[in-house]
Design an enzyme around this catalytic site. Structure first.
Site, mmCIF file in Angstrom:
data_model
loop_
_atom_site.group_PDB
_atom_site.id
_atom_site.type_symbol
_atom_site.label_atom_id
_atom_site.label_comp_id
_atom_site.label_asym_id
_atom_site.label_seq_id
_atom_site.Cartn_x
_atom_site.Cartn_y
_atom_site.Cartn_z
ATOM 1 N N SER A 20 1.291 -26.332 1.219
ATOM 2 C CA SER A 20 1.726 -26.873 -0.115
ATOM 3 C C SER A 20 3.062 -27.343 -0.217
ATOM 4 O O SER A 20 3.596 -28.562 -0.479
ATOM 5 C CB SER A 20 1.186 -26.281 -1.260
ATOM 6 O OG SER A 20 1.339 -26.927 -2.554
ATOM 7 N N LEU A 21 4.029 -26.301 -0.126
ATOM 8 C CA LEU A 21 5.495 -26.487 -0.491
ATOM 9 C C LEU A 21 6.146 -27.177 0.429
ATOM 10 O O LEU A 21 7.033 -28.136 0.383
ATOM 11 C CB LEU A 21 5.991 -25.041 -0.530
ATOM 12 C CG LEU A 21 5.994 -24.173 -1.591
ATOM 13 C CD1 LEU A 21 6.354 -22.999 -1.697
ATOM 14 C CD2 LEU A 21 6.042 -25.048 -3.022
ATOM 15 N N ASN A 22 5.874 -26.909 1.874
ATOM 16 C CA ASN A 22 6.619 -27.654 2.992
ATOM 17 C C ASN A 22 6.045 -29.014 3.456
ATOM 18 O O ASN A 22 6.757 -29.763 3.907
ATOM 19 C CB ASN A 22 6.721 -26.649 4.205
ATOM 20 C CG ASN A 22 7.602 -25.542 3.901
ATOM 21 O OD1 ASN A 22 8.431 -25.431 3.689
ATOM 22 N ND2 ASN A 22 6.977 -24.252 3.713
ATOM 23 N N PHE A 23 4.778 -29.226 3.260
ATOM 24 C CA PHE A 23 4.193 -30.628 3.785
ATOM 25 C C PHE A 23 3.160 -31.356 2.769
ATOM 26 O O PHE A 23 2.495 -32.078 3.150
ATOM 27 C CB PHE A 23 3.061 -30.191 5.011
ATOM 28 C CG PHE A 23 3.994 -29.689 6.249
ATOM 29 C CD1 PHE A 23 4.957 -30.516 6.900
ATOM 30 C CD2 PHE A 23 4.115 -28.108 6.450
ATOM 31 C CE1 PHE A 23 5.853 -30.031 7.890
ATOM 32 C CE2 PHE A 23 5.096 -27.896 7.305
ATOM 33 C CZ PHE A 23 5.826 -28.669 8.016
ATOM 34 N N PHE A 75 2.626 -22.038 2.018
ATOM 35 C CA PHE A 75 3.470 -22.665 2.984
ATOM 36 C C PHE A 75 3.088 -24.179 3.347
ATOM 37 O O PHE A 75 4.072 -25.224 3.117
ATOM 38 C CB PHE A 75 3.242 -22.075 4.250
ATOM 39 C CG PHE A 75 4.034 -22.564 5.407
ATOM 40 C CD1 PHE A 75 5.638 -22.853 5.867
ATOM 41 C CD2 PHE A 75 3.546 -23.496 6.279
ATOM 42 C CE1 PHE A 75 6.079 -23.178 6.694
ATOM 43 C CE2 PHE A 75 4.122 -24.163 7.123
ATOM 44 C CZ PHE A 75 5.420 -24.039 7.464
#
Length: 181
Positions: A102-105, A100
């Site tokens: 890594s992918l989102n922020f 979460f």
């Protein structure tokens, strides 16, 4: 003395952490479950944050990453500690949390295993953090994304509630006072 040593070990402390308490006395597990002595960050300015993926403050991950990138050359390291103590806002596993973030922020700062930051099962690091004297306040964490600013000497310098955004003047000035001087 042996009983005291045993009790301290069970609490995640050592005699040296009582004689000379600083952040370097603690060895939490990183998000992969690997033992990570905070002594590895000795001499750095640390911003320790209790995080959650489903909180109104979750967007602060973006600013935490910006802080990490902006000040890392000056010795700042942001350390994220996921916790599910407030409203079930961190329900995921360590693997889900890492993905979460890594992918989102684009989080690249060190993340640690999910822990408890409040209550009977409070992680020893956070027991130390909430009780350390500083010019701001002591006591329990009220919500996700509280921030603890640690100087290069391993001592708690400042503490900020959740509503203080990572890129706020108040927090960045405190970081600059420690990391740039």
């Amino acid at each position: 003395m042996k009983l005291l040593t045993l009790v301290l070990l069970l609490m995640g402390l050592s005699l040296s952490s009582i004689d000379n308490p600083d952040v370097y006395s603690y060895t939490p597990n990183n998000i992969l479950g690997e033992s990570t002595p905070l002594k590895a960050f000795q001499g750095k300015t640390l911003l320790i944050v209790n995080t959650a993926s489903k909180c109104g403050f979750t967007k602060q991950y973006e600013q935490l990453q910006e802080l990490h990138e902006k000040y890392s050359e000056n010795g700042l390291v942001v350390l994220g500690f996921p916790a599910d103590n407030f409203g079930g806002q961190e329900p995921g596993t360590n693997e889900e949390i890492a993905e979460f973030c890594s992918l989102n922020f684009g989080v690249s700062f060190p993340m640690f295993s999910k822990i408890s930051v409040k209550g009977d099962d409070q992680d020893p690091l956070f027991t130390w953090l909430i009780n350390e004297e500083n010019p701001d306040f002591t006591g329990d964490i009220n919500w996700n994304f509280e921030k603890f600013l640690i100087g290069p000497d391993g001592k708690l310098e400042r503490r900020f509630r959740s509503k203080i955004e990572p890129l706020s003047d108040e927090l960045t000035e405190a970081i600059e006072d420690l990391a740039l001087n």
